[in-house]
Structures are given as C-alpha cells and as structure tokens.
Design a protein around this motif. Structure first.
Motif, PDB file in Angstrom:
ATOM      1  N   ILE A  28      60.978  17.516 140.358  1.00 37.58           N
ATOM      2  CA  ILE A  28      61.368  18.834 140.850  1.00 37.58           C
ATOM      3  C   ILE A  28      61.063  18.816 142.342  1.00 37.58           C
ATOM      4  CG2 ILE A  28      60.886  21.304 140.785  1.00 37.58           C
ATOM      5  CD1 ILE A  28      60.163  20.938 137.840  1.00 37.58           C
ATOM      6  N   LEU A  29      62.070  19.042 143.156  1.00 42.10           N
ATOM      7  CA  LEU A  29      61.917  18.966 144.614  1.00 42.10           C
ATOM      8  C   LEU A  29      61.307  17.632 145.033  1.00 42.10           C
ATOM      9  CD1 LEU A  29      60.697  22.599 145.369  1.00 42.10           C
ATOM     10  CD2 LEU A  29      63.015  21.689 145.608  1.00 42.10           C
ATOM     11  N   ASP A  30      61.829  16.547 144.492  1.00 39.67           N
ATOM     12  CA  ASP A  30      61.438  15.172 144.833  1.00 39.67           C
ATOM     13  C   ASP A  30      60.020  14.776 144.440  1.00 39.67           C
ATOM     14  OD1 ASP A  30      63.943  14.509 145.821  1.00 39.67           O
ATOM     15  OD2 ASP A  30      63.476  15.276 147.811  1.00 39.67           O
ATOM     16  N   LYS A  31      59.378  15.533 143.550  1.00 36.98           N
ATOM     17  CA  LYS A  31      58.048  15.170 143.049  1.00 36.98           C
ATOM     18  C   LYS A  31      58.015  15.380 141.547  1.00 36.98           C
ATOM     19  CE  LYS A  31      55.381  17.381 146.164  1.00 36.98           C
ATOM     20  NZ  LYS A  31      54.196  18.071 146.656  1.00 36.98           N
ATOM     21  N   PRO A  32      57.423  14.438 140.804  1.00 35.96           N
ATOM     22  CA  PRO A  32      57.280  14.655 139.367  1.00 35.96           C
ATOM     23  C   PRO A  32      56.452  15.912 139.073  1.00 35.96           C
ATOM     24  CG  PRO A  32      56.812  12.376 139.923  1.00 35.96           C
ATOM     25  CD  PRO A  32      56.927  13.134 141.215  1.00 35.96           C
ATOM     26  N   MET A  33      56.783  16.585 137.981  1.00 33.97           N
ATOM     27  CA  MET A  33      56.061  17.808 137.609  1.00 33.97           C
ATOM     28  C   MET A  33      54.557  17.561 137.512  1.00 33.97           C
ATOM     29  SD  MET A  33      58.441  19.813 134.847  1.00 33.97           S
ATOM     30  CE  MET A  33      58.607  18.468 133.682  1.00 33.97           C
ATOM     31  N   LEU A  34      54.185  16.424 137.005  1.00 33.18           N
ATOM     32  CA  LEU A  34      52.767  16.107 136.849  1.00 33.18           C
ATOM     33  C   LEU A  34      52.053  16.023 138.197  1.00 33.18           C
ATOM     34  CD1 LEU A  34      50.665  15.567 134.692  1.00 33.18           C
ATOM     35  CD2 LEU A  34      51.350  13.189 134.671  1.00 33.18           C
ATOM     36  N   VAL A  35      52.735  15.529 139.210  1.00 33.61           N
ATOM     37  CA  VAL A  35      52.138  15.444 140.549  1.00 33.61           C
ATOM     38  C   VAL A  35      51.906  16.842 141.126  1.00 33.61           C
ATOM     39  CG1 VAL A  35      52.499  14.641 142.917  1.00 33.61           C
ATOM     40  CG2 VAL A  35      53.026  13.138 140.997  1.00 33.61           C
ATOM     41  N   TRP A  36      52.813  17.782 140.870  1.00 33.30           N
ATOM     42  CA  TRP A  36      52.601  19.166 141.316  1.00 33.30           C
ATOM     43  C   TRP A  36      51.300  19.710 140.721  1.00 33.30           C
ATOM     44  CZ3 TRP A  36      55.143  21.334 145.189  1.00 33.30           C
ATOM     45  CH2 TRP A  36      56.432  20.893 145.508  1.00 33.30           C
TER      46      TRP A  36
END
Length: 78
Positions: A28-36
C-alpha cells in the motif's frame, strides 16, 4: 514493551491479488502493510516485536529479517 503482530492468515478472499505473497506483504503506497505496522510501533518506541506467522512464513521472514533494517528486534512464532 513488546508487541505481537498476528499475520498467520491465508487471505483466501484476496487470492486473486496475492497468490504469490502473504496478504501482510501486499503493498500500500509502495510499502507492505506489515511494514506500516512495524513503523507505527517503532514510532511509539516499541522495539521488540513478535510476528505470529503460518501461511508463507518463509516469505515474511525473508522480507523482514531480524528487524535490524528497521532498528528493532523481530522474532517469529509459527
């Protein structure tokens, strides 16, 4: 303080989108959900995170490693 992130689901309803990666690694927006989630926990000074895995656990571990690149400590439970 320690946090636990639950990421063991198969994501069957999202199978058309994520047949090759676990749903927590969908970007999502160039980042995996887990990283958010990890970045939000780090913002609040939680640096010890345990990630509960099951489906495609190896891909999650491969993507995140031990958390060093985020400045935190990640452990995994299966």
């Amino acid at each position: 303080m320690k946090a636990i992130i639950l990421s063991a689901g198969k994501g069957e309803r999202m199978r058309q989108v994520n047949s090759e990666i676990p749903k927590v690694l969908i970007k999502i927006l160039d980042k995996p959900m887990l990283v958010w989630n990890i970045e939000l926990l780090k913002k609040y000074e939680i640096k010890n995170i345990e990630i509960n895995t099951h489906y495609m656990a190896d891909k999650i571990k491969e993507s995140l490693g031990d958390g060093n690149k985020f400045g935190i400590n990640i452990t995994y439970s299966f």
